[in-house]
Every structure is written in C-alpha cells, then in structure tokens.
Design a protein around this motif. Sequence first.
Motif, PDB file in Angstrom:
ATOM      1  N   VAL A 251      22.571  52.436  39.551  1.00  0.00           N
ATOM      2  CA  VAL A 251      23.512  52.329  40.385  1.00  0.00           C
ATOM      3  C   VAL A 251      22.913  50.963  41.091  1.00  0.00           C
ATOM      4  O   VAL A 251      21.936  50.943  41.694  1.00  0.00           O
ATOM      5  CB  VAL A 251      23.959  53.428  41.391  1.00  0.00           C
ATOM      6  N   GLU A 252      23.913  49.907  41.103  1.00  0.00           N
ATOM      7  CA  GLU A 252      23.312  48.601  41.904  1.00  0.00           C
ATOM      8  C   GLU A 252      24.473  48.351  42.916  1.00  0.00           C
ATOM      9  O   GLU A 252      25.573  48.473  42.763  1.00  0.00           O
ATOM     10  CB  GLU A 252      23.104  47.365  41.296  1.00  0.00           C
ATOM     11  N   GLU A 253      23.983  48.377  44.261  1.00  0.00           N
ATOM     12  CA  GLU A 253      25.001  48.166  45.471  1.00  0.00           C
ATOM     13  C   GLU A 253      25.038  46.954  45.829  1.00  0.00           C
ATOM     14  O   GLU A 253      24.138  46.132  45.496  1.00  0.00           O
ATOM     15  CB  GLU A 253      25.089  49.348  46.310  1.00  0.00           C
ATOM     16  N   ASN A 254      25.733  46.499  46.962  1.00  0.00           N
ATOM     17  CA  ASN A 254      25.884  45.303  47.827  1.00  0.00           C
ATOM     18  C   ASN A 254      25.866  43.906  46.889  1.00  0.00           C
ATOM     19  O   ASN A 254      25.278  43.088  46.905  1.00  0.00           O
ATOM     20  CB  ASN A 254      24.452  45.248  48.746  1.00  0.00           C
ATOM     21  N   LEU A 255      26.805  44.247  45.836  1.00  0.00           N
ATOM     22  CA  LEU A 255      27.139  42.963  45.117  1.00  0.00           C
ATOM     23  C   LEU A 255      28.322  42.604  45.466  1.00  0.00           C
ATOM     24  O   LEU A 255      29.210  43.081  46.006  1.00  0.00           O
ATOM     25  CB  LEU A 255      27.162  43.397  43.557  1.00  0.00           C
ATOM     26  N   ALA A 256      28.700  41.132  45.013  1.00  0.00           N
ATOM     27  CA  ALA A 256      30.149  40.552  45.492  1.00  0.00           C
ATOM     28  C   ALA A 256      30.880  40.320  44.328  1.00  0.00           C
ATOM     29  O   ALA A 256      30.038  39.348  43.317  1.00  0.00           O
ATOM     30  CB  ALA A 256      29.694  39.527  46.411  1.00  0.00           C
ATOM     31  N   LEU A 257      32.043  40.143  44.153  1.00  0.00           N
ATOM     32  CA  LEU A 257      32.748  39.758  42.838  1.00  0.00           C
ATOM     33  C   LEU A 257      33.275  38.336  43.442  1.00  0.00           C
ATOM     34  O   LEU A 257      34.340  38.538  44.278  1.00  0.00           O
ATOM     35  CB  LEU A 257      33.860  40.834  42.639  1.00  0.00           C
ATOM     36  N   VAL A 258      33.118  37.455  42.439  1.00  0.00           N
ATOM     37  CA  VAL A 258      33.807  36.256  42.730  1.00  0.00           C
ATOM     38  C   VAL A 258      34.714  35.968  41.687  1.00  0.00           C
ATOM     39  O   VAL A 258      34.314  36.226  40.397  1.00  0.00           O
ATOM     40  CB  VAL A 258      32.756  35.284  42.866  1.00  0.00           C
ATOM     41  N   ALA A 259      36.007  35.534  41.910  1.00  0.00           N
ATOM     42  CA  ALA A 259      36.936  35.329  40.826  1.00  0.00           C
ATOM     43  C   ALA A 259      37.289  34.146  40.891  1.00  0.00           C
ATOM     44  O   ALA A 259      37.902  33.380  41.969  1.00  0.00           O
ATOM     45  CB  ALA A 259      38.127  36.297  41.085  1.00  0.00           C
ATOM     46  N   LEU A 260      37.295  33.140  39.979  1.00  0.00           N
ATOM     47  CA  LEU A 260      38.283  32.055  39.822  1.00  0.00           C
ATOM     48  C   LEU A 260      39.412  32.237  38.964  1.00  0.00           C
ATOM     49  O   LEU A 260      39.505  32.776  37.980  1.00  0.00           O
ATOM     50  CB  LEU A 260      37.183  30.938  38.937  1.00  0.00           C
ATOM     51  N   ILE A 261      40.547  31.901  39.861  1.00  0.00           N
ATOM     52  CA  ILE A 261      41.992  32.042  39.408  1.00  0.00           C
ATOM     53  C   ILE A 261      42.397  30.902  38.997  1.00  0.00           C
ATOM     54  O   ILE A 261      42.229  29.839  39.551  1.00  0.00           O
ATOM     55  CB  ILE A 261      42.690  32.633  40.378  1.00  0.00           C
ATOM     56  N   GLY A 262      43.036  30.766  37.638  1.00  0.00           N
ATOM     57  CA  GLY A 262      43.746  29.806  36.950  1.00  0.00           C
ATOM     58  C   GLY A 262      44.411  30.020  36.083  1.00  0.00           C
ATOM     59  O   GLY A 262      45.074  31.075  36.089  1.00  0.00           O
TER      60      GLY A 262
END
Length: 449
Positions: A382-393
Amino acid sequence: MTNTIIAKFGGTSVADADAMNRSADIVLSNPDVRVVVLSASAGVTNLLVALAEGCEQEKRHDLIDQIRRIQYAILGSLRESVVLREEIDRLLENITMLSEAAALATSAALTDELVSHGELISTLLFVELVRQRGVEAEWFDVRKVMRTNDRFGRAEPDTRALHEMAQLHLAPRLRETLIVTQGFIGSEDKGRTTTLGRGGSDYTAALLGEALGAARVDIWTDVPGIYTTDPRIVPAARRIDEIGFSEAAEMATFGAKILHPATLLPAVRSDIPVFVGSSKDPAAGGTLVCNKTNQPPLFRALALRRNQTLLTLHSLNMLHARGFLAEVFGILARHSISVDLITTSEVSVALTLDTTGSCTSGNSLLTTALLTELSSLCRVEVEENLALVALIGNDLSRACGVGKEVFGVMEPFNIRMICYGASSHNLCFLVPGENAEHVIQALHKNLFE
Ligand code: ADP
Ligand code: ASP
Ligand code: MG
C-alpha cells in the motif's frame, strides 16, 4: 421541456447575509429561475462532520457554538421573525442531541441525519430573506422527492421515483411560487435521511433539473466558470467559455472540485445545458457546459485529485494463469469499491481505488477487512499520499507527440504510474502528493500559457 431554470448556490454563496443577498439578486433578476437549490453556509458541513465523528463535551460545545454564530449572524441581518428564530433554535437543539448520540456511538446513518442540518438551516434563512424582499417563496423539504438507496454517506438516487415524486409534489408548485430547497440530502425507503457525498448539491440541482424537465441548470459558486485548471493553484489559468459534456464530466471525475463528479450524468441523459458562474460577480459571465462545442482543443484542462492510495498486488500465481484479476475484482466488488486506474505486469497488478464522490463521513475506503481478504490471495503493498494528475483533452490517444509535450516537463518529478489509451479524453498519472501543485503548474505553463 419547460423554461424552468434550476439555480444552485454553493456554500460561499450562502456564507453570510451579504452573500445570500447577492445570490437572491441573481435569483430575482431572472423570472425563469423557479427552483433554488442551496448548500449549507460555508464551513457548516465541516463542523457537522466533526460533530458526527463523536467528540468530548467541551469540543462539542465549541463546534455547535461556531455553527450557531454563523447562522445567527445571518438571522440577525433579517427583520425579526419569531417563527424563524424558533425553527433555527429547534434545528440547533437537534444538532446538540444528535451530536451527543454520536459521542456515544457513531454510525453512517447518524452522520447523514446530523450533516443534513446545514442545508435545512441555510434554506430556511434564504426563504425568509427572499420573502422580506417582497417575493413569494416556499421552503421545500427535498427529502419528499429525492429518494435514494440506503448507502449512507454516498447514497445513489432512484431517478424514476424522483421523477414521479417531483412531478407530483414539485412541478405544480412552480407555477405559483419560487421553491427553495436543499442540495446534498435525500431520504431512503424507510424515511431516514441520506446524503449524496461531499459537494453533492451540484448533483441535486442536476437531478431536479432532469426530473422537472428544466431548460438549464445554473451552478453559482465562487469562481466565474470552469478554468483550464484550479485557479487557486495556477492564477494564470484561463476560463473556458464553452465545453462539451464529456470533457467537463472527465474534469469533474478527475477532481476538478468545481462540479461534483456525478453532476453531468443527468445533464447528459436529458441534454440539459449547465452554466457555471460566480455569485460574487455574475456580470463576469461563466462557462456553458453543453453537448456541442466549436473545435474542441487537443489539450483542454488539468485536474488534480489528492490523497490517492495505490495498491500493488503481487502473486506468482498470476504467471500464465487465468482468473486472478477476476478474484481481485470480486473481492473489491464485495467491499463496494470500484477501481480507478489500473496497470498490470506479469506477476503484479497496480490499482488505485475510486474515491470519486467521496463519502460524507470522510472515512477511508481501504478497510482492514478488505486488506485481510486481499492478503489471503496475494502480497499487498500500500502506498499513500499520492496525487492523481489528469490531462483532459480530445483525441489524445490518437494524436502524435503528446508524450513528449507532457513528460518532457515532468523531468524533475517521479511518475509513479501512468494510464493512457483507454479513453481518448484523458492521460492520467500518479505523482508524490508533495509534488502535485508543482506538476500542475509546470504542465499548465507548458501546455496552456
Ligand atoms: P461551492 O461551495 O460553490 O460548491 P466548491 O468549493 O465546491 O464551491 O468549488 C469551487 C472551487 O473549485 C473553486 O474555488 C476552485 O478553487 C475549485 N476548482 C477546482 N478546479 C477548478 C477548475 N478547473 N475551474 C474552476 N474552479 C476549480
Ligand atoms: N454542504 C455539502 C458539502 O459541504 C454539500 C455541498 O456543499 O454541495 O459537501
Ligand atoms: Mg461544490
């Protein structure tokens, strides 16, 4: 289809008397606005969630006092109304009683009952304010029509029942009076109060829009529209004047807080345009979300979702085997969890849990029971404290050079996982939580400025 417009005002738009008056100006300036959907005054839901977690008497008094101060400040700005004061006091009394119960034993049902009081109070205050400005308005308890299942904290609406009941109880009233009602809350079969998840008032507005055959849903908030990314992170972000349903839905799903992720489902189903504008500055215009846009660009926006958890499941049984993923998904389904991002290799699979439309109580989806069951099948990391970045296009997965444009900028950062290709509308990756804002700023500079 009618001319009816549903106008939703978020927490900052009903935060205090000035904000409520500005919101009332917007409502009263357009006779087509027949239904007003309100959030709780800014800060109140957070205070109620803290009470629902169960706390000591002293803390409890302090939290209730803060709620009382916010609501009394608005009450104090109105001409004295004994009935309203008694109503507000009765609801504050309820809050006290329910938070005492929560201090003894918390439950998801109790949490929903407690947090619903924010919306109940803000709507009572707003109705009185509108009436004192000489306009006929009716307080409507949305729980009469917003039927949901009993998944407290993240309830799902029964759209057929909603449609029937809205046509029966609400539609006939619209001709006679302005309706003021609550966002975010609903009720299940037995009449117990439920909530649609944090930020759910946007969703309420769209659901009512669909049930009433509205011509438009207006979401009034604290920014004049949907931007190329959160303007709090990138002040140079640009407003998008018009955006397609699917692009905006992707943005909401991937964390753009401006719209609750489910908001556009009813809008798309019923082809109802959604306008987003600022109640502080309605003249500034806003964004229209609709089913047609002129020449949608390759890169549309960047969204950020914080507090992501990555599960990596390792099992040698996966090697040349069949059915391992089916077992994993079976376990996740039994725990009512849907998978968000996923990548696989020969002996491992990495996935993030879908926290879209997060639960009102703020409890983690990753329970001990789930981990125990997964651990009986494979080794779990388990890895926590990640962030999801999404490029929408648009047409991202068919364009050339996307990788270079995006990942060239990412040189100083670790990319923990990448998902690309399943949808032509997004490219997603996970980065360490502490880098999230820098990543968004760097990408925005390169792709949008
Ligand atoms: P409300 O209480 O009115 O529902 P929210 O705080 O839920 O308001 O949503 C508005 C906030 O969303 C803005 O203040 C802004 O910081 C944030 N936000 C995130 N992404 C975007 C975006 N792409 N465009 C505009 N605002 C965004
Ligand atoms: N008051 C609720 C919240 O703070 C719902 C909403 O504002 O949309 O999440
Ligand atoms: Mg919101």
